[in-house]
Design a protein around this motif. Structure first.
Motif, PDB file in Angstrom:
ATOM      1  N   UNK A 132      -4.131   7.869  -7.506  1.00 38.98           N
ATOM      2  CA  UNK A 132      -3.531   7.399  -8.752  1.00 38.98           C
ATOM      3  C   UNK A 132      -3.056   8.585  -9.586  1.00 38.98           C
ATOM      4  N   UNK A 133      -3.880   9.624  -9.664  1.00 39.14           N
ATOM      5  CA  UNK A 133      -3.512  10.804 -10.456  1.00 39.14           C
ATOM      6  C   UNK A 133      -2.223  11.432  -9.926  1.00 39.14           C
ATOM      7  N   UNK A 134      -2.117  11.553  -8.617  1.00 41.15           N
ATOM      8  CA  UNK A 134      -0.913  12.146  -8.028  1.00 41.15           C
ATOM      9  C   UNK A 134       0.287  11.211  -8.144  1.00 41.15           C
ATOM     10  N   UNK A 135       0.020   9.929  -8.104  1.00 42.13           N
ATOM     11  CA  UNK A 135       1.116   8.970  -8.247  1.00 42.13           C
ATOM     12  C   UNK A 135       1.700   9.013  -9.656  1.00 42.13           C
ATOM     13  N   UNK A 136       0.832   9.145 -10.640  1.00 44.33           N
ATOM     14  CA  UNK A 136       1.271   9.138 -12.036  1.00 44.33           C
ATOM     15  C   UNK A 136       1.598  10.532 -12.565  1.00 44.33           C
ATOM     16  N   UNK A 137       1.142  11.566 -11.860  1.00 41.57           N
ATOM     17  CA  UNK A 137       1.376  12.911 -12.345  1.00 41.57           C
ATOM     18  C   UNK A 137       0.526  13.265 -13.546  1.00 41.57           C
ATOM     19  N   UNK A 138      -0.697  12.777 -13.585  1.00 41.41           N
ATOM     20  CA  UNK A 138      -1.625  13.091 -14.681  1.00 41.41           C
ATOM     21  C   UNK A 138      -2.635  14.124 -14.208  1.00 41.41           C
ATOM     22  N   UNK A 139      -2.699  15.251 -14.924  1.00 35.06           N
ATOM     23  CA  UNK A 139      -3.582  16.382 -14.625  1.00 35.06           C
ATOM     24  C   UNK A 139      -3.131  17.164 -13.394  1.00 35.06           C
ATOM     25  N   UNK A 140      -2.192  16.630 -12.661  1.00 38.38           N
ATOM     26  CA  UNK A 140      -1.629  17.294 -11.489  1.00 38.38           C
ATOM     27  C   UNK A 140      -0.127  17.045 -11.477  1.00 38.38           C
ATOM     28  N   UNK A 141       0.574  17.881 -10.718  1.00 40.02           N
ATOM     29  CA  UNK A 141       1.999  17.629 -10.546  1.00 40.02           C
ATOM     30  C   UNK A 141       2.180  16.389  -9.677  1.00 40.02           C
ATOM     31  N   UNK A 142       3.118  15.549 -10.063  1.00 36.21           N
ATOM     32  CA  UNK A 142       3.335  14.347  -9.266  1.00 36.21           C
ATOM     33  C   UNK A 142       3.787  14.735  -7.867  1.00 36.21           C
ATOM     34  N   UNK A 143       3.029  14.285  -6.877  1.00 35.56           N
ATOM     35  CA  UNK A 143       3.331  14.582  -5.479  1.00 35.56           C
ATOM     36  C   UNK A 143       3.155  13.304  -4.672  1.00 35.56           C
ATOM     37  N   UNK A 144       4.252  12.743  -4.256  1.00 36.17           N
ATOM     38  CA  UNK A 144       4.213  11.483  -3.519  1.00 36.17           C
ATOM     39  C   UNK A 144       3.366  11.597  -2.249  1.00 36.17           C
ATOM     40  N   UNK A 145       3.549  12.707  -1.530  1.00 32.98           N
ATOM     41  CA  UNK A 145       2.817  12.854  -0.275  1.00 32.98           C
ATOM     42  C   UNK A 145       1.321  12.896  -0.510  1.00 32.98           C
ATOM     43  N   UNK A 146       0.888  13.658  -1.512  1.00 28.85           N
ATOM     44  CA  UNK A 146      -0.541  13.749  -1.796  1.00 28.85           C
ATOM     45  C   UNK A 146      -1.116  12.405  -2.226  1.00 28.85           C
ATOM     46  N   UNK A 147      -0.345  11.652  -3.012  1.00 26.12           N
ATOM     47  CA  UNK A 147      -0.820  10.336  -3.442  1.00 26.12           C
ATOM     48  C   UNK A 147      -1.097   9.455  -2.242  1.00 26.12           C
ATOM     49  N   UNK A 148      -0.149   9.409  -1.314  1.00 23.86           N
ATOM     50  CA  UNK A 148      -0.311   8.546  -0.149  1.00 23.86           C
ATOM     51  C   UNK A 148      -1.439   9.033   0.746  1.00 23.86           C
ATOM     52  N   UNK A 149      -1.588  10.357   0.872  1.00 23.39           N
ATOM     53  CA  UNK A 149      -2.688  10.881   1.687  1.00 23.39           C
ATOM     54  C   UNK A 149      -4.040  10.443   1.134  1.00 23.39           C
ATOM     55  N   UNK A 150      -4.177  10.491  -0.185  1.00 20.88           N
ATOM     56  CA  UNK A 150      -5.439  10.054  -0.797  1.00 20.88           C
ATOM     57  C   UNK A 150      -5.640   8.549  -0.609  1.00 20.88           C
ATOM     58  N   UNK A 151      -4.583   7.769  -0.772  1.00 14.81           N
ATOM     59  CA  UNK A 151      -4.702   6.323  -0.570  1.00 14.81           C
ATOM     60  C   UNK A 151      -5.100   6.023   0.876  1.00 14.81           C
ATOM     61  N   UNK A 152      -4.509   6.762   1.811  1.00 14.22           N
ATOM     62  CA  UNK A 152      -4.846   6.538   3.215  1.00 14.22           C
ATOM     63  C   UNK A 152      -6.307   6.883   3.495  1.00 14.22           C
ATOM     64  N   UNK A 153      -6.775   7.977   2.916  1.00  9.91           N
ATOM     65  CA  UNK A 153      -8.176   8.372   3.121  1.00  9.91           C
ATOM     66  C   UNK A 153      -9.118   7.288   2.625  1.00  9.91           C
TER      67      UNK A 153
END
Length: 205
Positions: A132-153
């Protein structure tokens, strides 16, 4: 002497583990009459001796007013102590407190810190929250790939909100399992939105 009576004797002698287990007997009415107040009292005693799980469970009692008055700040303080002792669920909850500003100052960086630690311990909830943080770009730079990797994990552990997130984003084929994070990210493009929800706080013990 039954196990419950042994817990009671040990609890009376100040054994934190026994206080914790007997507390749950009273909180859940297992082998004794349901007595949330007595259960909370025993949790406080165990927590005072550094029992991390007792700290975590008492924080829930404080949050919901179960066996004790509602004390949101006290709940957050107990979570912080338990998290420092390595309690993974406390890390997740403390991250939520920081994210929402519940019982402590709102601070996305503090949420990020604790969710990273909990995710490293294998918490699916924390992995999803990092997504969610990576998807929204809160506290981190928005990174689509990282968001999906976390969701997959998280989804690989069967965590439903993560599975739903991947479905919503069109990157998970539920009939064939979850797509690998990098491949999913390539297909994602700019489809990520801003309405993803974080998990709710832990319910009553």
């Amino acid at each position: 002497m039954c196990i419950r009576d042994r817990y009671r004797c040990a609890a009376d002698q100040g054994v934190a583990k026994a206080q914790y287990r007997l507390a749950h007997c009273f909180l859940q009415g297992e082998g004794v009459p349901l007595n949330p107040r007595e259960g909370a009292r025993l949790l406080v005693l165990a927590a005072a001796q550094g029992h991390a799980s007792a700290m975590f469970d008492m924080s829930i009692c404080y949050r919901h007013g179960y066996g004790a008055r509602i004390e949101i700040e006290s709940a957050a303080k107990l979570l912080a102590h338990a998290a420092e002792l390595g309690h993974t669920k406390a890390m997740v909850e403390l991250g939520l407190c920081a994210w929402f500003g519940e019982g402590m100052a709102q601070d996305d960086q503090v949420a990020l810190k604790w969710w990273k630690q909990a995710a490293a311990e294998g918490s699916a909830v924390a992995q999803y929250s990092l997504g969610v943080m990576h998807e929204l770009g809160r506290a981190v730079q928005r990174q689509d790939q990282r968001a999906v990797e976390h969701y997959c994990a998280a989804a690989e552990q069967g965590y439903h909100p993560a599975l739903q997130a991947l479905q919503d984003l069109g990157v998970a084929d539920m009939s064939q399992g979850i797509l690998a994070g990098k491949k999913a990210a390539q297909e994602l493009g700019d489809a990520l939105g801003s309405e993803r929800q974080l998990p709710a706080f832990q319910s009553v013990v």
